[in-house]
Design a protein around this motif. Structure first.
Motif, PDB file in Angstrom:
ATOM      1  N   SER A   1       0.801  -1.232   0.000  1.00  0.00           N
ATOM      2  CA  SER A   1       0.000   0.000   0.000  1.00  0.00           C
ATOM      3  C   SER A   1       0.835   1.284   0.000  1.00  0.00           C
ATOM      4  O   SER A   1       0.271   2.369  -0.135  1.00  0.00           O
ATOM      5  CB  SER A   1      -0.968  -0.007   1.186  1.00  0.00           C
ATOM      6  OG  SER A   1      -0.262   0.056   2.408  1.00  0.00           O
ATOM      7  N   THR A   2       2.162   1.184   0.146  1.00  0.00           N
ATOM      8  CA  THR A   2       2.988   2.400   0.202  1.00  0.00           C
ATOM      9  C   THR A   2       4.217   2.320  -0.721  1.00  0.00           C
ATOM     10  O   THR A   2       5.314   2.710  -0.329  1.00  0.00           O
ATOM     11  CB  THR A   2       3.442   2.686   1.650  1.00  0.00           C
ATOM     12  OG1 THR A   2       4.198   1.566   2.135  1.00  0.00           O
ATOM     13  CG2 THR A   2       2.262   2.950   2.573  1.00  0.00           C
TER      14      THR A   2
ATOM     15  N   HIS B   1       5.194   4.092  -3.333  1.00  0.00           N
ATOM     16  CA  HIS B   1       5.810   5.372  -3.698  1.00  0.00           C
ATOM     17  C   HIS B   1       6.640   5.919  -2.538  1.00  0.00           C
ATOM     18  O   HIS B   1       7.744   6.418  -2.737  1.00  0.00           O
ATOM     19  CB  HIS B   1       4.747   6.380  -4.138  1.00  0.00           C
ATOM     20  CG  HIS B   1       3.938   5.870  -5.284  1.00  0.00           C
ATOM     21  ND1 HIS B   1       2.764   5.174  -5.087  1.00  0.00           N
ATOM     22  CD2 HIS B   1       4.154   5.902  -6.618  1.00  0.00           C
ATOM     23  CE1 HIS B   1       2.283   4.811  -6.265  1.00  0.00           C
ATOM     24  NE2 HIS B   1       3.100   5.239  -7.204  1.00  0.00           N
ATOM     25  N   TYR B   2       6.107   5.797  -1.334  1.00  0.00           N
ATOM     26  CA  TYR B   2       6.854   6.210  -0.147  1.00  0.00           C
ATOM     27  C   TYR B   2       8.156   5.422  -0.041  1.00  0.00           C
ATOM     28  O   TYR B   2       9.224   5.987   0.196  1.00  0.00           O
ATOM     29  CB  TYR B   2       5.991   6.003   1.107  1.00  0.00           C
ATOM     30  CG  TYR B   2       6.756   6.193   2.395  1.00  0.00           C
ATOM     31  CD1 TYR B   2       6.880   7.458   2.957  1.00  0.00           C
ATOM     32  CD2 TYR B   2       7.374   5.119   3.036  1.00  0.00           C
ATOM     33  CE1 TYR B   2       7.597   7.646   4.132  1.00  0.00           C
ATOM     34  CE2 TYR B   2       8.091   5.298   4.202  1.00  0.00           C
ATOM     35  CZ  TYR B   2       8.199   6.556   4.751  1.00  0.00           C
ATOM     36  OH  TYR B   2       8.917   6.741   5.904  1.00  0.00           O
TER      37      TYR B   2
ATOM     38  N   GLN C   1       1.434  11.277  -4.227  1.00  0.00           N
ATOM     39  CA  GLN C   1       1.355   9.870  -3.804  1.00  0.00           C
ATOM     40  C   GLN C   1       2.247   9.624  -2.590  1.00  0.00           C
ATOM     41  O   GLN C   1       1.839   8.948  -1.641  1.00  0.00           O
ATOM     42  CB  GLN C   1       1.768   8.953  -4.958  1.00  0.00           C
ATOM     43  CG  GLN C   1       0.767   8.956  -6.100  1.00  0.00           C
ATOM     44  CD  GLN C   1       1.312   8.296  -7.353  1.00  0.00           C
ATOM     45  OE1 GLN C   1       2.460   8.526  -7.749  1.00  0.00           O
ATOM     46  NE2 GLN C   1       0.491   7.475  -7.984  1.00  0.00           N
TER      47      GLN C   1
ATOM     48  N   GLN D   1       0.582  11.162   0.546  1.00  0.00           N
ATOM     49  CA  GLN D   1      -0.533  10.357   1.043  1.00  0.00           C
ATOM     50  C   GLN D   1      -0.025   9.089   1.717  1.00  0.00           C
ATOM     51  O   GLN D   1      -0.479   8.711   2.791  1.00  0.00           O
ATOM     52  CB  GLN D   1      -1.496   9.988  -0.093  1.00  0.00           C
ATOM     53  CG  GLN D   1      -2.651   9.114   0.372  1.00  0.00           C
ATOM     54  CD  GLN D   1      -3.486   9.753   1.471  1.00  0.00           C
ATOM     55  OE1 GLN D   1      -3.913  10.894   1.342  1.00  0.00           O
ATOM     56  NE2 GLN D   1      -3.726   9.027   2.560  1.00  0.00           N
ATOM     57  N   GLU D   2       0.944   8.433   1.077  1.00  0.00           N
ATOM     58  CA  GLU D   2       1.463   7.190   1.646  1.00  0.00           C
ATOM     59  C   GLU D   2       2.277   7.440   2.919  1.00  0.00           C
ATOM     60  O   GLU D   2       2.322   6.571   3.800  1.00  0.00           O
ATOM     61  CB  GLU D   2       2.280   6.442   0.600  1.00  0.00           C
ATOM     62  CG  GLU D   2       1.405   5.906  -0.524  1.00  0.00           C
ATOM     63  CD  GLU D   2       2.171   5.293  -1.669  1.00  0.00           C
ATOM     64  OE1 GLU D   2       3.392   5.054  -1.539  1.00  0.00           O
ATOM     65  OE2 GLU D   2       1.548   5.044  -2.723  1.00  0.00           O
TER      66      GLU D   2
ATOM     67  N   ASP E   1      -0.281   7.398   5.487  1.00  0.00           N
ATOM     68  CA  ASP E   1      -0.746   6.023   5.690  1.00  0.00           C
ATOM     69  C   ASP E   1       0.255   5.195   6.491  1.00  0.00           C
ATOM     70  O   ASP E   1      -0.124   4.492   7.431  1.00  0.00           O
ATOM     71  CB  ASP E   1      -1.000   5.337   4.340  1.00  0.00           C
ATOM     72  CG  ASP E   1      -2.139   5.960   3.562  1.00  0.00           C
ATOM     73  OD1 ASP E   1      -2.922   6.742   4.137  1.00  0.00           O
ATOM     74  OD2 ASP E   1      -2.234   5.674   2.342  1.00  0.00           O
ATOM     75  N   ILE E   2       1.533   5.265   6.116  1.00  0.00           N
ATOM     76  CA  ILE E   2       2.534   4.445   6.799  1.00  0.00           C
ATOM     77  C   ILE E   2       2.760   4.947   8.226  1.00  0.00           C
ATOM     78  O   ILE E   2       2.936   4.146   9.157  1.00  0.00           O
ATOM     79  CB  ILE E   2       3.849   4.363   5.995  1.00  0.00           C
ATOM     80  CG1 ILE E   2       4.676   3.160   6.469  1.00  0.00           C
ATOM     81  CG2 ILE E   2       4.660   5.627   6.068  1.00  0.00           C
ATOM     82  CD1 ILE E   2       5.806   2.781   5.521  1.00  0.00           C
TER      83      ILE E   2
END
Length: 190
Positions: free
Chosen positions: A77-78, A80-81, A167, A170-171, A174-175
């Motif tokens: 789910s991450t 790009h991060y 991206q 956002q990630e 999320d992380i």
């Protein structure tokens, strides 16, 4: 990690020598880099193969590159991060590998992108970011004692792709939230 990944024999190499040594760990993890030299211009073009990068995450975690707290779902789910994190870690090594080559130019542009399958399955390139760096700025860095952020003030003409940047942002949220939840004791707050 960055300098160790890229500097094998770079000091003796004449420009333009490969930025990555053959069969490097970075290549195994999906990173490629090439010098594009046209007339007076120099560009180091670095690419991350997203599928290979994600598939290699368990090995990178085992090697201590990424946290052991990353779960398979969090990795998926991450991306790009995580690719941005690797780019941040590897870029100093690329800069150092270039400017320690005999006859290296006075400055060079470093361009990062990643490739991923589009909805039809075709591999598509996506821009990440780019920056310019000079040999003079390189020569003022204490490379044996490099610390995170030492290069940032010397980067010029930094350009982050707005889609990639969004991206990553956002990630990052999320992380950060996912890892913070893991810090809460199983019995909950007292």
């Amino acid at each position: 990690m960055a300098v160790g990944l890229t500097l094998a024999d770079a000091h003796a190499a004449p420009y333009p020598a490969p930025i990555l040594p053959p069969n490097s760990m970075a290549q195994a993890w999906g990173v490629t880099a090439r010098i594009e030299h046209v007339r007076q211009g120099c560009t180091v073009h670095a690419t991350i193969d997203q599928a290979r990068f994600i598939a290699q995450m368990p090995r990178m975690i085992s090697a201590g590159i990424f946290s052991t707290r990353l779960t398979p779902e969090l990795i998926r789910s991450t991306p790009h991060y995580l690719m941005n994190t690797l780019q941040t870690d590897v870029s100093p090594g690329f800069v150092h590998a270039l400017f320690t080559q005999a006859g290296a130019p006075a400055s060079c542009r470093f361009v990062w992108d990643y490739i991923a399958a589009d909805p039809s399955g075709a591999m598509t390139s996506h821009p990440m970011l780019s920056f310019e760096f000079s040999r003079a700025a390189h020569d003022h860095i204490d490379w044996p004692n490099l610390k995170f952020g030492d290069m940032v003030s010397s980067e010029q003409a930094v350009a982050a792709d707005r889609i990639f940047d969004a991206q990553v942002n956002q990630e990052t949220l999320d992380i950060t939230m996912a890892l913070a939840r893991e810090d809460i004791p199983a019995s909950g707050p007292s």
